[in-house]
Design a protein around this motif. Sequence first.
Motif, short mmCIF file in Angstrom:
data_model
loop_
_atom_site.label_atom_id
_atom_site.label_comp_id
_atom_site.label_asym_id
_atom_site.label_seq_id
_atom_site.Cartn_x
_atom_site.Cartn_y
_atom_site.Cartn_z
N LEU A 105 8.37 4.96 -5.59
CA LEU A 105 7.81 4.27 -6.68
C LEU A 105 8.85 3.95 -7.16
O LEU A 105 8.44 2.87 -8.38
CB LEU A 105 6.58 4.54 -7.09
CG LEU A 105 5.45 3.81 -6.07
CD1 LEU A 105 3.82 4.05 -6.60
CD2 LEU A 105 5.50 2.18 -5.58
N GLY A 121 0.73 -1.03 0.48
CA GLY A 121 0.04 -0.15 0.25
C GLY A 121 0.96 1.01 0.03
O GLY A 121 1.96 1.11 -0.85
N GLY A 122 0.53 1.74 0.87
CA GLY A 122 0.68 3.40 0.55
C GLY A 122 2.27 3.66 1.90
O GLY A 122 2.94 4.73 2.14
N VAL A 164 1.26 -4.82 -9.06
CA VAL A 164 -0.69 -4.58 -9.33
C VAL A 164 -1.48 -5.76 -9.49
O VAL A 164 -0.99 -6.84 -10.19
CB VAL A 164 -1.32 -3.97 -10.41
CG1 VAL A 164 -0.16 -2.47 -10.06
CG2 VAL A 164 -0.43 -4.16 -11.44
N THR A 175 -3.33 4.86 -5.09
CA THR A 175 -2.76 6.24 -4.36
C THR A 175 -3.10 6.75 -3.61
O THR A 175 -4.39 6.55 -3.05
CB THR A 175 -2.29 7.01 -5.57
OG1 THR A 175 -3.53 7.70 -6.20
CG2 THR A 175 -1.56 6.04 -6.81
N VAL A 218 7.05 -3.31 -9.03
CA VAL A 218 5.55 -2.30 -8.48
C VAL A 218 3.96 -3.14 -9.25
O VAL A 218 4.02 -3.54 -10.52
CB VAL A 218 5.41 -1.24 -8.98
CG1 VAL A 218 3.84 -0.68 -8.48
CG2 VAL A 218 6.12 0.08 -8.99
N MET A 246 0.22 -2.34 -4.92
CA MET A 246 -0.04 -0.88 -4.74
C MET A 246 -1.78 -1.36 -4.78
O MET A 246 -2.30 -2.54 -6.14
CB MET A 246 0.90 -0.26 -6.38
CG MET A 246 1.75 0.39 -5.42
SD MET A 246 1.78 1.68 -4.08
CE MET A 246 0.84 3.21 -4.50
N SER A 262 5.55 2.34 0.52
CA SER A 262 7.08 2.40 -0.03
C SER A 262 7.71 3.17 0.05
O SER A 262 8.94 3.00 0.08
CB SER A 262 6.57 2.36 -1.56
OG SER A 262 5.39 3.50 -1.50
N GLU A 288 5.67 8.86 -2.30
CA GLU A 288 5.09 8.04 -2.48
C GLU A 288 5.75 8.20 -4.25
O GLU A 288 5.64 6.74 -4.55
CB GLU A 288 3.36 8.14 -2.45
CG GLU A 288 2.97 6.40 -3.34
CD GLU A 288 1.61 6.77 -2.81
OE1 GLU A 288 0.91 5.94 -1.91
OE2 GLU A 288 0.89 7.20 -3.14
N VAL A 292 -1.80 4.48 -10.20
CA VAL A 292 -1.05 5.10 -10.44
C VAL A 292 -0.24 5.90 -11.55
O VAL A 292 0.60 6.68 -11.48
CB VAL A 292 0.42 3.93 -10.13
CG1 VAL A 292 1.43 3.94 -10.07
CG2 VAL A 292 -0.97 2.62 -9.09
#
Length: 440
Positions: A178, A106-107, A186, A135, A184, A132, A109, A174, A195
């Motif tokens: 990333l 999640g947030g 998903v 965002t 990354v 993720m 990173s 963030e 994103v």
Amino acid sequence: MPMKQAVIIVAGRDPMLMVGGSDTYARALGYAALRAGYEPHFFCVGTATRIEEMPFGTIHCVRSPFRPIRGVMIAFHQPYVVGAVKRFVQERGFAPGTRCLIHSLGGWSAAAVAAARQLARHGLECRIAATMWTTCIHELGGKLRGIGKLHGTWTNLKLRLETLWTRLTVAPGERRALRACDLVLVNYESVRRIVEAEYGPGLPFRKAAYASEMAFVRDAREPVPKSAFVEALEPAGAPLIVSVSRHDPRKGLDVLLRALALLRDAGVPFRACLAGGGALLEQHRRFAAEFGLSDCTVIPGRVPDAYDCLRHADVFVLPSIEEGSGSVSLLEAMQAGVAPVVSRVDGLPEDVTDGESALMPEPGDAAGLAHALRRLVEDPSLRARLAQRAQAIYRERFSAQAFSEDIRAAYEALGFPPSRQAEHRAVCAAGDAAASTRAS
């Protein structure tokens, strides 16, 4: 014999809080990593420091004096997470030149990248994967869209201030984090689009399967008792509508309450259970009373095992205004064999199809939601057909095996193959044996 490859998972929030889908996902990831032959270690902040061995991995929780414990406060929590990771590698005796695998959720990173930089100063080589779901700005935008007049001016103002703070402080971090990640991950194309729209193209995306925690620990055939608070609802024996969701503006539960009031006014017999905690829980309880739903609708708050509620449901409903990705609670409903009614938003249409495996009204449309619920409440054959197809999709796409295989492939792509293959096979065999025992 070499030890299993450790995975440093920066979860941020304690996976045992069991507040929402992100906590469930974290636990499922731990089970998937174990099956794939890895040793998952979760790093998070909380109200007390502890190290706890769990069936899905080891939790390393460090006390943070800052509240709330969520992404909006990530800059304040970050040093505590980084310190815990640093202590872990020192205690494990990681020598200079050791390669470390870090996976953020999640947030968080930015905290993972900060930890990697700290370890690099001590000669460790780190590779970073980030999963993720959305965002931070997109999620807050969903909350703002979900705020209605019923929620009041103060709730709206708090969210607008939180959005401003996040846009100025959290979102830039963030974006930079990333860009520094090696991968990354998903689970949905919708997340890739979200994103990229927020942070631009060129990120090292990789799509991966996932599953709910229930895929690892429960069997859909396992009998469970009915909850007393559901049994007390009237009219007895009427179809049961269940929602499993946080009471959060972006989840659209006020829209669901208005839809239930429309059903009641139309003389449609039903019972409803809205399970889950959250900031708007008490407000939604007041709305239910004001709408005259107290006899047929219960809002119990967080329940010990939401899957038990789903096992007795006739209809599952998720009226989200925003999801970013898909929904773990939808996967659990599909596993349980419940006919879904979900908003046509973000990743949800990637999981189910309107008219084939779900009914999908537009987000925020109380009348459309009421119409979809009425169709399923009044048509048992339609419920059965949608539930059967949804359960088949779950078995095809959201198995524990698929999640474990994709996690292993992602980690191997970063140069971290699992070690001790024999132990990996033993873990899988033990998990399969346990599932077989529960089913028998």
